[in-house]
Design a protein around this motif. Structure first.
Motif, PDB file in Angstrom:
ATOM      1  N   ARG A  14      14.756   7.803  -5.612  1.00 52.29           N
ATOM      2  CA  ARG A  14      15.922   7.999  -5.897  1.00 52.29           C
ATOM      3  C   ARG A  14      16.251   6.697  -6.771  1.00 52.29           C
ATOM      4  N   TYR A  15      16.937   6.738  -7.863  1.00 54.83           N
ATOM      5  CA  TYR A  15      16.849   5.786  -9.034  1.00 54.83           C
ATOM      6  C   TYR A  15      18.598   5.689  -9.605  1.00 54.83           C
ATOM      7  N   ARG A  16      18.890   4.413  -9.721  1.00 54.74           N
ATOM      8  CA  ARG A  16      20.291   4.168 -10.240  1.00 54.74           C
ATOM      9  C   ARG A  16      20.164   3.078 -11.014  1.00 54.74           C
ATOM     10  N   GLU A  17      21.424   2.763 -11.727  1.00 51.57           N
ATOM     11  CA  GLU A  17      21.632   1.617 -12.484  1.00 51.57           C
ATOM     12  C   GLU A  17      22.878   1.123 -12.466  1.00 51.57           C
ATOM     13  N   VAL A  18      23.192  -0.224 -12.426  1.00 53.54           N
ATOM     14  CA  VAL A  18      24.395  -0.681 -12.032  1.00 53.54           C
ATOM     15  C   VAL A  18      24.612  -2.207 -12.507  1.00 53.54           C
ATOM     16  N   GLY A  42       0.932  -1.239   0.064  1.00 50.70           N
ATOM     17  CA  GLY A  42       0.070  -0.143   0.011  1.00 50.70           C
ATOM     18  C   GLY A  42       0.792   1.274   0.101  1.00 50.70           C
ATOM     19  N   VAL A  43       2.014   1.242  -0.258  1.00 49.86           N
ATOM     20  CA  VAL A  43       2.947   2.430  -0.205  1.00 49.86           C
ATOM     21  C   VAL A  43       3.809   2.195  -1.553  1.00 49.86           C
ATOM     22  N   PRO A  44       4.223   3.519  -2.003  1.00 51.65           N
ATOM     23  CA  PRO A  44       5.034   3.629  -3.273  1.00 51.65           C
ATOM     24  C   PRO A  44       6.666   2.880  -2.914  1.00 51.65           C
ATOM     25  N   CYS A  45       7.366   2.775  -4.118  1.00 49.47           N
ATOM     26  CA  CYS A  45       8.942   2.587  -3.725  1.00 49.47           C
ATOM     27  C   CYS A  45       9.577   3.884  -3.480  1.00 49.47           C
ATOM     28  N   ASP A  46      10.254   3.985  -2.391  1.00 57.56           N
ATOM     29  CA  ASP A  46      11.073   5.259  -2.410  1.00 57.56           C
ATOM     30  C   ASP A  46      12.375   5.130  -3.053  1.00 57.56           C
ATOM     31  N   GLU A  87      11.385  22.111 -12.891  1.00 66.12           N
ATOM     32  CA  GLU A  87      11.446  20.579 -11.940  1.00 66.12           C
ATOM     33  C   GLU A  87      12.605  19.754 -12.073  1.00 66.12           C
ATOM     34  N   ARG A  88      13.730  20.627 -12.395  1.00 69.28           N
ATOM     35  CA  ARG A  88      14.805  19.762 -12.865  1.00 69.28           C
ATOM     36  C   ARG A  88      15.833  19.484 -11.474  1.00 69.28           C
ATOM     37  N   GLN A  89      15.226  19.056 -10.467  1.00 66.42           N
ATOM     38  CA  GLN A  89      15.922  19.018  -9.119  1.00 66.42           C
ATOM     39  C   GLN A  89      15.371  17.670  -8.382  1.00 66.42           C
ATOM     40  N   GLY A  90      16.116  17.052  -7.724  1.00 67.71           N
ATOM     41  CA  GLY A  90      15.761  15.909  -6.900  1.00 67.71           C
ATOM     42  C   GLY A  90      16.928  15.497  -6.135  1.00 67.71           C
ATOM     43  N   PRO A  91      16.587  14.231  -5.430  1.00 64.96           N
ATOM     44  CA  PRO A  91      17.695  13.878  -4.601  1.00 64.96           C
ATOM     45  C   PRO A  91      18.930  12.915  -5.238  1.00 64.96           C
ATOM     46  N   ASP A  92      18.798  12.839  -6.615  1.00 66.41           N
ATOM     47  CA  ASP A  92      19.767  11.934  -7.048  1.00 66.41           C
ATOM     48  C   ASP A  92      20.999  12.917  -7.393  1.00 66.41           C
ATOM     49  N   GLY A  93      22.203  12.285  -7.162  1.00 66.30           N
ATOM     50  CA  GLY A  93      23.303  13.224  -7.678  1.00 66.30           C
ATOM     51  C   GLY A  93      23.828  12.427  -8.738  1.00 66.30           C
TER      52      GLY A  93
END
Ligand SMILES: NC(=O)c1ccc[n+]([C@@H]2O[C@H](COP(=O)([O-])OP(=O)(O)OC[C@H]3O[C@@H](n4cnc5c(N)ncnc54)[C@H](OP(=O)(O)O)[C@@H]3O)[C@@H](O)[C@H]2O)c1
Length: 407
Positions: free
Chosen positions: A267-271, A165-169, A218-224
């Motif tokens: 937050r999102y990343r690919e590895v 019942g919650v989204p992915c953080d 809206e070009r900001q967020g927590p990802d670096g």
């Protein structure tokens, strides 16, 4: 969008390596689909049609449209005759802009295979408002870049909502294995991007922006910055994934266009993931170093020319045997920490042929048919695969044999 168009799908770029594969996929989806092939050279297009007709006789009747990617009136003509234009004419930064604008203005949906962030940004700036007005869905990145990432995250978020019942953080796409080749057209697109970046500091800045494709303001967020080196976790070594710098921008644009469905702090990343063994460490460090060396070499004028001369040229790509031997295994790990409880979902995204060409042409063909035929509810605009087609495309790709499953 009117139904009075002459064609459901026009494949532009049918004479190219990937274009002919995608046309083959569209022809095999056939029944009831009003299809035409397009390109700049009538004789080459006729030869493609003859080759296809050897396997699928009905292909001999496919109409041919002739247009150069820089002849705007001719592109307007193509766009006005089709419900969807599906284009493999690249590098898109060199040859894609007029067609995207023609489709946006004509209210014609467009899907393509670009993985070029600079081109996508220019298309958003030039076409988003027009497409919103005409109802055209302009959908870039409908191949291996960035469909597995974009739909994988959509599914992970959906599974988390259903189960908890919650989204992915946060979500991480892990490349577990990848086997495939590169075409001359793909390399030409990479070289074009590196060349643009070498010449223009504004482009270098854009490429480093994790939110480069988000709506303006809206070009900001927590990802670096994108991960560059090797990271050691409890049970794995993680190295950068070559397409992560593209796919992550597309996923972040999807989040924004979905009204921050995954959350404003998502937050999102690919590895690329390797086992926690000495061999795994060696593989991860070689990948990270190789990637850096490749980009540096193509960006160095003299050395770049040598490297390019040794690689496939436009029109060439992996053989049928190489495409059949290819495969990919990815997983998207979604995490929620809502109410201080850590919950995880894992979505597998897998396919059993070459991801960049055999399966990319399946993804592109399914995107085109989805845009032409499915009762989509998305608005017009410069969209992403997840925001334009979402679960309709997921279902289509599953039926086409790809794995997109929340475990
Ligand atoms: N995202 C992904 O996963 C993915 C996967 C595969 C490919 N791609 C991208 O798809 C694109 C195509 O790759 P490819 O290997 O198929 O390239 P390719 O074999 O070089 O094909 C390029 C096509 O563009 C056409 N073209 C070039 N200039 C044109 C112009 N001025 N007017 C009209 N048509 C023109 C060519 O026509 P002629 O035959 O007349 O020269 C050919 O049909 C590249 O940008 C590549 O990066 C992306």
């Amino acid at each position: 969008m009117t139904d009075l168009r002459e064609f459901d799908v026009v494949l532009f770029g049918a004479t190219g390596y990937t274009g002919e594969l995608a046309l083959g996929e569209l022809v095999r989806r056939g029944a009831g689909l009003r299809l035409a092939l397009a390109g700049r050279d009538a004789k080459k297009l006729e030869a493609v049609r003859t080759r296809l007709a050897a396997g699928v006789p009905e292909a001999s009747k496919l109409p041919i449209l002739v247009a150069d990617a820089h002849d705007r009136p001719a592109l307007d003509g193509v766009a006005r005759r089709a419900r969807v234009v599906c284009t493999t004419v690249g590098p898109y930064a060199l040859h894609g802009e007029d067609l995207a604008a023609a489709c946006a203005e004509a209210g014609t949906h467009l899907c393509d295979l670009t993985g070029e962030v600079t081109f996508m940004r220019r298309s958003i700036d030039r076409n988003d408002a027009t497409a919103a007005r005409t109802g055209a869905r302009i959908v870039h990145a409908c191949g291996f870049d960035s469909i597995p990432s974009d739909l994988g995250v959509l599914l992970a978020d959906e599974a988390m909502r259903v189960r908890a019942g919650v989204p992915c953080d946060e979500a991480t796409l892990e490349v577990l294995s990848l086997r495939g080749g590169a075409s001359g057209g793909t390399l030409a697109s990479m070289f074009t991007l590196v060349e643009e970046a070498r010449r223009d500091p504004a482009i270098r800045k854009l490429l480093l922006d994790p939110y480069a494709l988000n709506p303006e303001g809206e070009r900001q967020g927590p990802d670096g910055p994108d991960p560059m080196g090797v990271e050691s976790t409890q049970d794995a070594y993680l190295a950068p994934f070559v397409m992560g710098a593209v796919n992550s921008r597309v996923v972040r644009r999807s989040n924004a266009l979905l009204g921050y469905r995954y959350g404003r702090d998502f937050r999102y990343r690919e590895v690329s993931r390797f086992p926690k063994t000495p061999k795994g460490f060696l593989a991860a460090t070689s990948l990270a170093a190789g990637l850096g060396a490749f980009v540096a070499s193509v960006a160095t004028p003299g050395l770049g020319r040598l490297v390019r001369a040794a690689l496939p040229k436009p029109g060439a790509g992996p053989s049928l045997e190489e495409r059949e031997r290819g495969r990919f295994r990815l997983r998207v790990v979604g995490v929620s920490r809502a109410a201080h409880v850590e919950r995880r979902v894992v979505v597998r995204v897998e396919g059993d042929r070459d991801p960049g060409y055999a399966l990319t042409s399946v993804m592109l063909a399914e995107s085109a048919v989805c845009l032409a035929s499915d009762p989509l509810t998305s608005p017009g605009g410069v969209l992403t695969p997840a925001t334009a087609m979402g679960m309709s495309l997921v279902e289509r790709l599953r039926r086409a044999g790809l794995v997109l499953t929340a475990d």
